[in-house]
Design an enzyme around this catalytic site. Structure first.
Site, PDB file in Angstrom:
ATOM      1  N   THR A  61      44.962  58.349  32.695  1.00  0.00           N
ATOM      2  CA  THR A  61      43.915  57.339  32.963  1.00  0.00           C
ATOM      3  C   THR A  61      43.367  56.892  31.604  1.00  0.00           C
ATOM      4  O   THR A  61      43.917  55.995  30.990  1.00  0.00           O
ATOM      5  CB  THR A  61      42.795  57.893  33.877  1.00  0.00           C
ATOM      6  OG1 THR A  61      42.272  59.093  33.319  1.00  0.00           O
ATOM      7  CG2 THR A  61      43.317  58.155  35.261  1.00  0.00           C
ATOM      8  N   LYS A 113      46.790  65.814  32.552  1.00  0.00           N
ATOM      9  CA  LYS A 113      46.051  64.603  32.203  1.00  0.00           C
ATOM     10  C   LYS A 113      44.567  64.923  32.294  1.00  0.00           C
ATOM     11  O   LYS A 113      44.148  65.852  32.994  1.00  0.00           O
ATOM     12  CB  LYS A 113      46.406  63.419  33.089  1.00  0.00           C
ATOM     13  CG  LYS A 113      45.969  63.485  34.527  1.00  0.00           C
ATOM     14  CD  LYS A 113      44.538  63.180  34.849  1.00  0.00           C
ATOM     15  CE  LYS A 113      44.014  61.920  34.214  1.00  0.00           C
ATOM     16  NZ  LYS A 113      42.560  61.738  34.621  1.00  0.00           N
ATOM     17  N   THR A 170      38.747  63.634  35.627  1.00  0.00           N
ATOM     18  CA  THR A 170      39.581  64.498  36.439  1.00  0.00           C
ATOM     19  C   THR A 170      40.692  65.118  35.610  1.00  0.00           C
ATOM     20  O   THR A 170      41.357  64.442  34.838  1.00  0.00           O
ATOM     21  CB  THR A 170      40.209  63.683  37.577  1.00  0.00           C
ATOM     22  OG1 THR A 170      39.181  63.395  38.507  1.00  0.00           O
ATOM     23  CG2 THR A 170      41.318  64.460  38.266  1.00  0.00           C
TER      24      THR A 170
END
Lengths: 403, 403
Positions: A165, A188, A199
Site C-alpha cells: 500500500t 507489507k 495494516t
C-alpha cells in the site's frame, strides 16, 4: 543479508523459496490508481498444516474474522490477499464478500485441477477502512490469478508487490536450512501486529514437515519478539494477519527448536525491513530498556518511550534531548526510581543516575540509526522495541490518505 | 468571554483580579534568547490557605518535589515561577537551587516588610529538562522582582507573560462572583496535568474565605474534568503544577458548591485557551465517548482516540477518515461491540452500527473545530477529552527544541 547458525537469509526470494509453493500477483483494478493489487499463495502439498496470528483490535475486518475461523482447523491450501481496500467496518455484506472471494477461489482452484474447499482458504485485505470491495473486479480476477500462477513455480516477488500500500519496496526473506528444508516469507505494512501503523500482512511458507501445533508454537514465539515489538505509532490495525503454511515437501521434520529458530530469523528480518520502510521514516530507532523488574515492565517502558511524540520528534531533529526520554519513562506504569535511571544514545551516556552526563547535549544523532538504551537498575528485565522518528513525511502521508 | 450563573468570566485579568494579590513578571536573563522569564504571585493575606495538584510523572522536577512538601501545610504566601529551564533531572544540586530560590525570596519579602519563611513559598519551573538553572542570574532577580511587585496592585499580565515558553499568547481568566468575591488565574503550556505536551503551570487566586481542605476539594474536582482531560499528545511533563491560593480578603465565605463551580469555570476556560494555543495546532478537536460501561471506560476510549496519530493527522488534513476512529477505539482496553458503534463528525453521522454512513467521505472538516462523537451503546458512561491535530507545525516545533 544476514547469516545465522541455521542457514543463510536471503532477501530476493520469499514465499516461493520453499518447495511446493506457487504464488502470483496481478492488477485486478481494486486500487483506484491501478497497479498490482491481488496476490495468491498456493500450497501444492502434500501437507496443508497452517497457523495464524491476528490483530488484537476488537474491531476486526471481515477477512480477519473469516481467516480466524478457517484456521481453527489448522489447515490451509491457499491465501488470497488484496490491497486497495481493508474490507473493515463493512458489516454482514462485507463478510459475505470475503466468503464469496474464498468460494470463487475454491472453484477456480478446483477447475484448475486441485480439489479445494473455501474452508481451506485464508483471505487478507489491506487499504482504506469502511468501503466495500469492488466485487465486480475482484471475482473475475480471482480466476485470472489462478491461471497466472499456473504458469510457473515462481511469482513470490509478484505477490509481494501486489500487497503493497504505502510501502515503497516489497519485503521478502527466505532461509535455506543446512538440513535441507526451507522457509520463506513476504510482508507489507509499516507497522506491527499489535499495535500497528498500517495494516501488516505476512505470509510465511515452509517445506518442512510440521504439525499445525508446531507451527502455531513457532509462530507465536517469533511474532511476540519481532512484529509485536515493532511499534511505529502505537496504532493497531483492524486487519493485521501473519500466516505460516507448511507442506512437508522437503520430507524433513525439523525439531521444534530448529523450526522456532528459523521462523524467528525470517520474522525478525521482515520486521527490520518493515521498520526501514515505515511511513515517513528518516531514523531507525531501537529502544532497549534493561534493569526493569521483569520483562513485562521492560517492554511496557520501552513501548512508552517508543511511542512518545516528543521523543520521536527529537529523533527526527537529531536532537539528543534525553530529558524527553526521562519524562516518557517516568510516565510509564512500571516500577522505577528516578535517581537510578541511566540513558545512553548510541552507546554514549547522556544521563547517569537521573541527571545529565557531561557532553550529553553534543551527542551526534545525525545518522540514520539511533539506539536508545535505558537502564532502570532495579532488576534483570530487558526488552527491545523497534520504532521510527516522527517526521514531516509521516504527517504528510497520513493527513490525506482517504481523500 | 463566557458567562455562567456564577458570574462573568473575563480574559484580560488573571491572578491579580481578586483583592489582595500582587504579581510581577521580569526578564532575569534565564532564557538564552532574553525576554520575561521570572514571575511572582504574592498573597497579601489575611489568610494564606492553599492547595496544589502536581504531575503524576514518577520523574519529578526539583520544584515539584519542593512545592509538594510545602503544600502539606496547606499554606502559601507566594509563588515564584521561572521559564527558561525545568530544573528537572538535576539531582540534589538542582533541589538545592530550588530551596535557595525560596529562601532568597523569603528574605527579600521579609526585607520588604512581610515576614515570610521559605516554607510558605511554592516554586515552579518550565523549560528544557536536564540543565541547572543559572543561579547567578536568578538570585539577584528574585530581589528585583519583589521590588517590581511593590510598585502596584497589578502585574498579573506581566506574570502571565513571564511563564510562557512555546506559548504564543499569555492565558488569563477571572470570574467576579455576584456574591462579591473573585477568582483569577494564569496558565502556560500547551498540554495538561497528566499527560502533557509541554509543562503546564497554573496559578489560581481567590479572595474568598476558604480552608485549605475546601480549596483542595474544589481544585481536584476542577482539574479532573479540565486540565486532566486536555490531551495534546499523551506525553506527561516532569513539572506540571496547578496551585490555588485563597486570602479571604473579600470576607465572603462561599459554599463548597459555589467555590467548586467558580474554580471549575476558570480552569475550564484556561484549559480551552491552552488547547487553542497548543504547539502546531491547526484544529481544536473535542472527542466525546458516550454509551460506555461507566465513565472510566468512556474516558479511556476518548483518550485513546485523542492520542491516535492516525486520527490526528487525518484531522490535520481535514480528512473524514472515520475508519481510523473505529480502529483506535477498537484498540482501547474497554468493553465494546464493534457492531454497535456509531460515530459522528460535527453532528454528521459517518458510521452507524459499525459501518459507514452514506455521504461520510464528503463531510466537510475544513473548519478549525471538529467534534468527534462516538457512541458505544453499551451503557451511560460519558467523557470528553480536548485535543488537537498532529501537524507539520508540531513536528517542526518539537524536532529542534533543545538545539
Amino acid at each position: 543479508m544476514t547469516t545465522d547458525k541455521n542457514g543463510n537469509l536471503v532477501h530476493n526470494q520469499g514465499v516461493t523459496a520453499p518447495l511446493g509453493f506457487r504464488a502470483a500477483g496481478i492488477a485486478a483494478g481494486i486500487k483506484a490508481k491501478g497497479g498490482p493489487d491481488l496476490a495468491l499463495v498456493f500450497n501444492e502439498g502434500p501437507d496443508y498444516a497452517a497457523a495464524g496470528v491476528f490483530t488484537g483490535n476488537k474491531v476486526k475486518a471481515a477477512p480477519v474474522l473469516w481467516s480466524q475461523q478457517v484456521l481453527k482447523a489448522g489447515r490451509l491450501r491457499a491465501v488470497i490477499l488484496n490491497s486497495g481496500g481493508a474490507n473493515a467496518c463493512t458489516g454482514p455484506l462485507g463478510f459475505q464478500d470475503t466468503h464469496r472471494t474464498a468460494e470463487e477461489l475454491a472453484t477456480a482452484l478446483s477447475d484448475w485441477g486441485t480439489e479445494t474447499g473455501a474452508g481451506e482458504i485464508a483471505v487478507c485485505s489491506t487499504g482504506l477502512i469502511g468501503d466495500r470491495l469492488p466485487m465486480d473486479k475482484l471475482l473475475p480476477a480471482v480466476t485470472e490469478i489462478v491461471h497466472e500462477m499456473g504458469g510457473g513455480m515462481s511469482g513470490g516477488t509478484d505477490a509481494a508487490h501486489a500487497i503493497m500500500t504505502t510501502d515503497t519496496v516489497p519485503k521478502e526473506a527466505s532461509l535455506h536450512h543446512p538440513d535441507k528444508w526451507n522457509i520463506g516469507g513476504m510482508a507489507k505494512g509499516a507497522g506491527m501486529l499489535a499495535p500497528s501503523l498500517a495494516t501488516m500482512l505476512v505470509v510465511l511458507t515452509t517445506d518442512a514437515v510440521a504439525s499445525a501445533e508446531q507451527l502455531d508454537t513457532a509462530l507465536r514465539r517469533a511474532t511476540r519478539l519481532t512484529f509485536d515489538r515493532l511499534d511505529v505509532d502505537g496504532s493497531m490495525s483492524t486487519n493485521d494477519t501473519v500466516l505460516l503454511l507448511a507442506n512437508g515437501a522437503s520430507e524433513v521434520a525439523p525439531s521444534q527448536e530448529d523450526l522456532d529458530a528459523a521462523v524467528f530469523a525470517v520474522c525478525d528480518d521482515l520486521a527490520g525491513q518493515l521498520m526501514a520502510d515505515a511511513e515517513g521514516v528518516t531514523k531507525r530507532v531501537i529502544v532497549t530498556v534493561e534493569g526493569a523488574r521483569g520483562e513485562a515492565d521492560a517492554l511496557t517502558a520501552a513501548r512508552v518511550i517508543a511511542r512518545d511524540s516528543l521523543v520521536k520528534t527529537a529523533m527526527f531533529g537529531s536532537d539528543p534531548n534525553w530529558g524527553r526520554v526521562l519524562a516518557a519513562v517516568g510516565a510509564a506504569p512500571v516500577d522505577l526510581d528516578p535517581d537510578l535511571i541511566s540513558v545512553s544514545f548510541n552507546g554514549f551516556p547522556v544521563c547517569v543516575d537521573g541527571t545529565g552526563a557531561p557532553g550529553a547535549r553534543e551527542v551526534d544523532l545525525s545518522g540514520a540509526d539511533v539506539h536508545v538504551l535505558v537502564d532502570l537498575r532495579l532488576g534483570d528485565g530487558t526488552a527491545t522495541v523497534r520504532t521510527t522518528d516522527l517526521s514531516h513525511g509521516y504527517v504528510e502521508e497520513n493527513s490525506a490518505y482517504s481523500s
